[in-house]
Design an enzyme around this catalytic site. Structure first.
Site, mmCIF file in Angstrom:
data_model
loop_
_atom_site.group_PDB
_atom_site.id
_atom_site.type_symbol
_atom_site.label_atom_id
_atom_site.label_comp_id
_atom_site.label_asym_id
_atom_site.label_seq_id
_atom_site.Cartn_x
_atom_site.Cartn_y
_atom_site.Cartn_z
ATOM 1 N N GLY A 141 -5.518 8.929 55.570
ATOM 2 C CA GLY A 141 -5.126 10.269 56.508
ATOM 3 C C GLY A 141 -5.326 9.388 57.858
ATOM 4 O O GLY A 141 -5.451 8.338 58.343
ATOM 5 N N CYS A 142 -5.396 10.583 58.802
ATOM 6 C CA CYS A 142 -5.450 10.215 60.127
ATOM 7 C C CYS A 142 -6.533 9.588 60.589
ATOM 8 O O CYS A 142 -6.590 9.064 61.774
ATOM 9 C CB CYS A 142 -5.093 11.737 60.851
ATOM 10 S SG CYS A 142 -3.603 12.409 60.462
ATOM 11 N N ASN A 143 -7.678 9.830 60.085
ATOM 12 C CA ASN A 143 -8.929 9.145 60.450
ATOM 13 C C ASN A 143 -8.775 7.477 60.165
ATOM 14 O O ASN A 143 -9.738 6.733 60.675
ATOM 15 C CB ASN A 143 -10.214 9.711 59.928
ATOM 16 C CG ASN A 143 -10.022 9.782 58.649
ATOM 17 O OD1 ASN A 143 -9.699 10.781 57.749
ATOM 18 N ND2 ASN A 143 -10.557 8.850 57.614
#
Length: 356
Positions: A141-143
């Site tokens: 994901g975004c991390n």
């Protein structure tokens, strides 16, 4: 007996790429004939002006045709390689390096699944040496941009003088479901397509161009919010559908201090000593929540805000678009400290302490 200390890896340059077409929020609403006032409000109050997207093809009636899961995966593969290649080559050009110089390649994505992954495809597409060490970070994901950067920095530190690269390539429009629900509307109003590449090396004399030396990483998983950001299989739509809990911004903000304090522990630095903040462009509410909990100003996160405005949420590569804008601004001075901060499924917060 003296223990050898690994040299600190330094970011030499960054490159970015997008699809050729960008759309305003109204353009997207018009393209799909959205008339629900609640959904329109979500789009119009997102703090996003434009996004680069690969929208579905138009059918014989001039309407956007819904893509199958297979077509979405094909879009992910095609544009992931296209954007990732262009971002990587731009980065190499930025630092005056050649393809043959690359010793390590980490590729990060969440918008589809491929085997072999983008690292193998980019090595073949760009004619990199078959001896290139490679890693694929998929589904985090975004991390995940900082998860990938951790691995890239570790390889660079263990191989002084050799060039390590990371590419974050996200075709977020390959993960869209259009079913008229508020759940999918939130996702469809937020994410954009784009790729970012970063080059790192350790143990070489510092070069004249600006760049950040990576000093330390720190992570924090909000275990109670493990289901707050996730992919589910939608039987009716016949495809995967991304879910974002409305409480995500507040959960991230409430735990931001914990991970930042851990990052700064033992460094002698306080939050007030951090001159430059690069925070993931997760969305307006996420940015506001982080600001409130860390005592940051809109000026502190101006690049985060402007990337959200001009590109939307680019998932794992968002923070590198913001970092690029900081470099272009030319305000980072030698010796100043900065923090990179990303957040995503887990729910996870990733951070890095850097020195310019």
């Amino acid at each position: 007996m003296t223990t050898a200390v690994s040299p600190q890896p330094r970011i030499l340059g960054v490159g970015t790429a997008t699809p050729p077409h960008s759309y305003s929020q109204q353009d997207v609403l018009d393209a799909f004939g959205i008339e629900d006032e609640k959904i329109i409000s979500v789009f119009q109050n997102s703090a996003i002006e434009r996004r680069f997207l690969n929208l579905p093809p138009v059918d014989g009636y001039g309407r956007r045709r819904m893509e199958t899961q297979g077509e979405l995966l094909a879009k992910h593969a095609r544009w992931g390689v296209d954007m990732g290649s262009r971002a990587l080559l731009t980065c190499l050009d930025d630092i005056g390096a050649k393809r043959a110089d690359i010793g390590y390649l980490a590729c990060v994505t969440t918008t589809g699944f491929l085997t072999p992954g983008f690292s193998a495809k980019l090595i073949r597409e760009l004619g990199l040496t078959p001896h290139t060490r490679r890693l694929d970070v998929v589904g985090m994901g975004c991390n995940a941009g900082l998860n990938g950067l951790t691995a890239t920095a570790d390889w660079a530190a263990a191989n002084p003088g050799r060039l390590a690269m990371m590419v974050c390539s996200e075709s977020c429009s390959a993960a869209y479901v259009f079913d008229g629900t508020m759940r999918t509307a939130v996702v469809n109003s937020l994410f954009g397509d784009g790729a970012a590449a970063v080059a790192m090396v350790a143990g070489e004399p510092e070069r004249p161009q600006p760049g950040a030396t990576v000093l330390k990483f720190a992570s924090y998983m909000i275990a109670d919010a493990i289901d707050a950001m996730r992919y589910d299989w939608d039987d009716e739509a016949g495809k995967f559908s991304f879910f974002l809990d409305r409480e995500v911004p507040y959960a991230v903000g409430a735990h931001a201090e914990i991970v930042i304090d851990r990052l700064l522990e033992g460094t002698g630095l306080r939050r007030s000593d951090i001159a430059h903040w690069i925070v993931h462009s997760g969305g307006k509410k996420v940015i506001d929540s982080v600001n409130v909990n860390l005592g940051l100003t809109r000026h502190d996160v101006r690049h985060t805000i402007s990337v959200l405005r001009d590109y939307g949420n680019l998932s794992s590569g968002s923070f590198l678009f913001s970092y690029q804008r900081l470099l272009e601004e030319g305000v980072a001075r030698r010796g100043e400290h900065g923090i990179f901060m990303t957040m995503g499924p887990g729910s996870q917060i990733e951070t890095a302490l850097v020195r310019y």
